[in-house]
Design an enzyme around this catalytic site. Structure first.
Site, PDB file in Angstrom:
ATOM      1  CB  SER A  96      -0.872   0.009   1.264  1.00  0.00           C
ATOM      2  OG  SER A  96      -1.544   1.248   1.393  1.00  0.00           O
ATOM      3  CE1 TYR A 130      -3.961  -2.153   5.161  1.00  0.00           C
ATOM      4  CE2 TYR A 130      -3.388   0.137   4.685  1.00  0.00           C
ATOM      5  CZ  TYR A 130      -3.741  -1.139   4.249  1.00  0.00           C
ATOM      6  OH  TYR A 130      -3.868  -1.387   2.896  1.00  0.00           O
TER       7      TYR A 130
HETATM    8  N1  LIG Z   1      -8.835  -0.621  -1.349  1.00  0.00           N
HETATM    9  C1  LIG Z   1      -7.780   0.159  -1.194  1.00  0.00           C
HETATM   10  O1  LIG Z   1      -7.886   1.408  -1.239  1.00  0.00           O
HETATM   11  C2  LIG Z   1      -6.412  -0.436  -0.976  1.00  0.00           C
HETATM   12  C3  LIG Z   1      -5.307   0.412  -1.036  1.00  0.00           C
HETATM   13  C4  LIG Z   1      -4.036  -0.116  -0.853  1.00  0.00           C
HETATM   14  C5  LIG Z   1      -3.885  -1.469  -0.608  1.00  0.00           C
HETATM   15  N2  LIG Z   1      -4.982  -2.257  -0.527  1.00  0.00           N
HETATM   16  C6  LIG Z   1      -4.749  -3.678  -0.247  1.00  0.00           C
HETATM   17  O2  LIG Z   1      -5.377  -4.449  -1.243  1.00  0.00           O
HETATM   18  C7  LIG Z   1      -5.713  -5.726  -0.708  1.00  0.00           C
HETATM   19  C8  LIG Z   1      -7.143  -6.067  -1.101  1.00  0.00           C
HETATM   20  O3  LIG Z   1      -7.996  -5.078  -0.627  1.00  0.00           O
HETATM   21  P1  LIG Z   1      -9.414  -4.714  -1.309  1.00  0.00           P
HETATM   22  O4  LIG Z   1      -9.573  -3.255  -1.189  1.00  0.00           O
HETATM   23  O5  LIG Z   1      -9.529  -5.351  -2.625  1.00  0.00           O
HETATM   24  O6  LIG Z   1     -10.393  -5.369  -0.220  1.00  0.00           O
HETATM   25  P2  LIG Z   1     -11.694  -6.291  -0.283  1.00  0.00           P
HETATM   26  O7  LIG Z   1     -12.487  -6.063  -1.526  1.00  0.00           O
HETATM   27  O8  LIG Z   1     -12.338  -6.093   1.045  1.00  0.00           O
HETATM   28  O9  LIG Z   1     -11.071  -7.774  -0.368  1.00  0.00           O
HETATM   29  C9  LIG Z   1     -10.349  -8.316   0.670  1.00  0.00           C
HETATM   30  C10 LIG Z   1     -10.194  -9.775   0.382  1.00  0.00           C
HETATM   31  O10 LIG Z   1      -9.287 -10.346   1.350  1.00  0.00           O
HETATM   32  C11 LIG Z   1      -9.920 -11.488   1.924  1.00  0.00           C
HETATM   33  N3  LIG Z   1      -9.345 -11.735   3.252  1.00  0.00           N
HETATM   34  C12 LIG Z   1      -9.343 -10.930   4.338  1.00  0.00           C
HETATM   35  N4  LIG Z   1      -8.710 -11.518   5.357  1.00  0.00           N
HETATM   36  C13 LIG Z   1      -8.282 -12.732   4.896  1.00  0.00           C
HETATM   37  C14 LIG Z   1      -7.578 -13.800   5.457  1.00  0.00           C
HETATM   38  N5  LIG Z   1      -7.180 -13.761   6.731  1.00  0.00           N
HETATM   39  N6  LIG Z   1      -7.311 -14.893   4.692  1.00  0.00           N
HETATM   40  C15 LIG Z   1      -7.736 -14.970   3.401  1.00  0.00           C
HETATM   41  N7  LIG Z   1      -8.417 -13.966   2.816  1.00  0.00           N
HETATM   42  C16 LIG Z   1      -8.695 -12.866   3.554  1.00  0.00           C
HETATM   43  C17 LIG Z   1     -11.384 -11.148   1.913  1.00  0.00           C
HETATM   44  O11 LIG Z   1     -12.165 -12.336   2.068  1.00  0.00           O
HETATM   45  P3  LIG Z   1     -13.375 -12.406   3.155  1.00  0.00           P
HETATM   46  O12 LIG Z   1     -14.447 -11.499   2.630  1.00  0.00           O
HETATM   47  O13 LIG Z   1     -13.760 -13.832   3.176  1.00  0.00           O
HETATM   48  O14 LIG Z   1     -12.788 -11.910   4.453  1.00  0.00           O
HETATM   49  C18 LIG Z   1     -11.495 -10.553   0.514  1.00  0.00           C
HETATM   50  O15 LIG Z   1     -11.515 -11.580  -0.459  1.00  0.00           O
HETATM   51  C19 LIG Z   1      -5.454  -5.642   0.797  1.00  0.00           C
HETATM   52  O16 LIG Z   1      -4.226  -6.259   1.101  1.00  0.00           O
HETATM   53  C20 LIG Z   1      -5.353  -4.152   1.058  1.00  0.00           C
HETATM   54  O17 LIG Z   1      -4.520  -3.863   2.148  1.00  0.00           O
HETATM   55  C21 LIG Z   1      -6.252  -1.790  -0.705  1.00  0.00           C
END
Ligand SMILES: NC(=O)c1ccc[n+]([C@@H]2O[C@H](COP(=O)([O-])OP(=O)(O)OC[C@H]3O[C@@H](n4cnc5c(N)ncnc54)[C@H](OP(=O)(O)O)[C@@H]3O)[C@@H](O)[C@H]2O)c1
Length: 250
Positions: A148, A161
């Site tokens: 991130s 985080y």
């Molecule tokens: N969105 C942003 O602005 C942003 C920015 C920078 C980085 N990121 C990073 O991008 C990644 C994905 O985020 P997203 O925004 O796409 O979120 P998201 O749509 O909420 O997806 C998160 C995914 O991770 C899964 N997950 C959570 N805890 C887990 C675990 N312990 N084991 C296996 N799967 C798990 C969730 O499954 P369940 O629903 O079953 O929990 C879901 O499939 C994260 O690492 C986040 O830190 C996001």
């Protein structure tokens, strides 16, 4: 999807994407499948969504598993290889956070730190360690971490985080240094991405829309595109690529 992402040059490769039932992980699963890869979709509680996505993608499968549980992390890798015979690319995308103002030190309890590090750092580590022998056997193995902007700059949804993502970015460089030439290790560091995770963050979205040189937040596909690009870039390792519309420049 762009023309280059449409080329099917992952046709004989198996890609495990943790946390891929929604958001960035789901877009990455679609992008790799579009490029011909066999994809393994994973989540913990969103089983239906994960199964539905896998059913939509040719030769894909779904595996439930919590990356922060050592037995489940190992089983995730073992089941991938059992089902598909190999593992070529591991995308460590599963992540979690808690939104806490950086000034609110009391709320960032050690329990919160542990919960976030359990998934973002220790989970990534455990899945990666379990995957290494298979990635080596692949002959072109690689790890792609979803870090991130919060790991690269003093920003993000909470201090625990941001620190977890800083650890993940550094893990990327350390593992690239250690695992070459057999395995490449790279990461993306997105700014704000429109996913279920940030659905209620309209104030931040407006801020990013006004401030970032590209004047908008990212789509999950914007991030997937860079992950696919890194996967194709055979002379790149140890890089953490910002995918932030230029936000870090401001
Ligand atoms: N969105 C942003 O602005 C942003 C920015 C920078 C980085 N990121 C990073 O991008 C990644 C994905 O985020 P997203 O925004 O796409 O979120 P998201 O749509 O909420 O997806 C998160 C995914 O991770 C899964 N997950 C959570 N805890 C887990 C675990 N312990 N084991 C296996 N799967 C798990 C969730 O499954 P369940 O629903 O079953 O929990 C879901 O499939 C994260 O690492 C986040 O830190 C996001």
């Amino acid at each position: 999807m762009t023309a280059i992402a449409g080329t099917r040059n992952f046709a004989d490769q198996v890609v495990l994407i943790t946390g891929s039932s929604s958001g960035i992980g789901a877009a990455t699963a679609r992008a790799f499948a579009h490029a011909g890869a066999t994809v393994v979709v994973n989540s913990v509680s969103s089983v239906e969504a994960g199964e539905a996505l896998a059913a939509e993608l040719p030769s894909a499968s779904y595996l439930q598993g919590d990356v922060s549980d050592e037995a489940e992390a190992k089983a995730l890798v073992a089941s991938t290889v059992e089902r598909h015979g190999r593992l070529d690319i591991l995308v460590n995308n599963a992540g979690t956070t808690e939104v806490i103002s950086h000034a609110d030190l009391e709320s960032a309890s050690v329990e919160v730190w542990r919960r976030i590090f359990d998934v973002n750092v220790f989970g990534t580590w455990m899945v990666t360690v379990a995957a290494v022998e298979h990635l080596r056997a692949s002959g072109r193995g690689q790890v792609l971490n979803v870090s991130s902007l919060a790991g690269e700059r003093p920003t993000g949804s909470s201090i625990p985080y941001a620190c977890s993502k800083a650890a993940l970015s550094h893990m990327t460089r350390l593992l690239a240094n250690t695992l070459g030439p057999d395995i490449r290790v790279n990461a993306v560091a997105p700014g704000l991405v429109d996913t279920p995770w940030t659905a209620s963050w309209d104030v931040v979205r407006e801020y990013v829309g006004n401030l970032a040189p590209l004047r908008r937040s990212a789509t999950p596909e914007d991030v997937a595109e860079v992950l696919i690009g890194l996967a194709r870039s055979e002379y790149v390792t140890g890089e953490v690529v910002l995918v932030d519309g230029g936000l870090a420049l401001r």
